[in-house]
Design a protein around this motif. Sequence first.
Motif, short mmCIF file in Angstrom:
data_model
loop_
_atom_site.label_atom_id
_atom_site.label_comp_id
_atom_site.label_asym_id
_atom_site.label_seq_id
_atom_site.Cartn_x
_atom_site.Cartn_y
_atom_site.Cartn_z
N PRO A 17 0.82 -1.22 0.00
CA PRO A 17 0.00 0.00 0.00
C PRO A 17 0.86 1.27 0.00
O PRO A 17 1.90 1.33 0.66
CB PRO A 17 -0.80 -0.10 1.31
N GLY A 19 -0.96 4.27 0.39
CA GLY A 19 -1.82 5.19 1.11
C GLY A 19 -3.09 4.46 1.53
O GLY A 19 -3.34 3.32 1.11
N ILE A 21 -7.34 4.92 2.01
CA ILE A 21 -8.55 5.70 1.72
C ILE A 21 -9.68 5.17 2.60
O ILE A 21 -10.02 3.98 2.53
CB ILE A 21 -8.94 5.62 0.24
N LEU A 44 -9.05 2.40 -7.57
CA LEU A 44 -8.11 3.09 -6.67
C LEU A 44 -7.24 2.07 -5.93
O LEU A 44 -6.05 2.32 -5.72
CB LEU A 44 -8.88 3.96 -5.69
N TYR A 49 -3.77 1.87 -3.23
CA TYR A 49 -4.41 2.44 -2.04
C TYR A 49 -5.19 1.37 -1.30
O TYR A 49 -6.02 0.66 -1.89
CB TYR A 49 -5.32 3.60 -2.42
N TYR A 94 -6.45 9.31 3.59
CA TYR A 94 -7.36 10.23 2.90
C TYR A 94 -8.80 9.84 3.22
O TYR A 94 -9.17 8.66 3.20
CB TYR A 94 -7.17 10.15 1.38
N SER A 260 -7.45 10.17 -8.99
CA SER A 260 -6.10 9.60 -8.99
C SER A 260 -5.05 10.68 -9.22
O SER A 260 -3.98 10.66 -8.60
CB SER A 260 -5.99 8.53 -10.09
N LEU A 263 -4.64 12.56 -5.96
CA LEU A 263 -3.96 11.75 -4.96
C LEU A 263 -2.46 11.65 -5.22
O LEU A 263 -1.65 11.68 -4.30
CB LEU A 263 -4.55 10.34 -4.92
N ASN A 264 -2.10 11.53 -6.49
CA ASN A 264 -0.71 11.30 -6.84
C ASN A 264 -0.35 12.11 -8.08
O ASN A 264 -0.24 11.56 -9.18
CB ASN A 264 -0.47 9.81 -7.08
#
Length: 271
Positions: A17, A19, A21, A44, A49, A94, A260, A263-264
């Motif tokens: 992982p 991150g 969510i 995701l 994630y 997040y 996405s 997020l990145n």
Amino acid sequence: MEWQERNGNWVLTPSQPIGIIHFLGGAFVATAPHITYRWLLEKLASQGYLIIATPFINTLDHKSIALYVLNKFENLLQRLDNNTGLDLKYLPIYGMGHSMGCKLHLLISSLFEVERAGNILISFNNYPLQKAIPFMDQIIPSITDNLKNNWKIDPNVQFEFTPSPEETQSIVKDNYSTRRNLLVKFSNDNIDQTLTLQPILSQLFPNMVSTLTLQGNHLTPLGQDIDWEVGEVFTPFDAIGQWVKQSFSRDIYELEKEVSRWLNPAQYSLY
């Protein structure tokens, strides 16, 4: 990856992982988020994630729901960290919500001590009960009359969400702590209130709030990809099938891409 039910949450766990969510859905579809939001959440997860989708049943007391889903999430995080061998302590977390799920994440980041790398708030809805849910303006009066007439409830009692829309705005203005936010609204969504939330968050955290308007409607996040297998010979039916697939999938694909990207951002820097 397969969905797993753990401690009252639905979980998708990538091998490495990047991150976490925490997802909360809309009022009537939040009881099975691994089904109703399956495509978006699985996309995701495929990017690394860890998805924790906490189901809940809507009641009038949204503060209590916010505390309930937060407790479910934090208890599971501790168990995952202790029992899976994954080191989750330093991963960014997040919050991601759709419709009522946005309100719950706003309350979580305002009423409780949490650390979030950011919140993704899709189709924010903070209307009073009779306007927040389609047809409630017709249903509520009959329910209210029945309760008051048959159960001898005080006729002055009002059935309404707590905190109210005005109270929610005040709570967010005074206490909201998550600095980085992505707000998403859709072009054909008549119960969206993103544009009332945007100036509140922008005043709290200037230059940290991104707002997007995408094609779609209030139900777009629940969209699913249509699996259309083309045969060895491409036929007119295949052409129609591909057109239907693209039409139905376009809006949800665009939503996933923009989430996405937010997020990145580095992932899209070369495109």
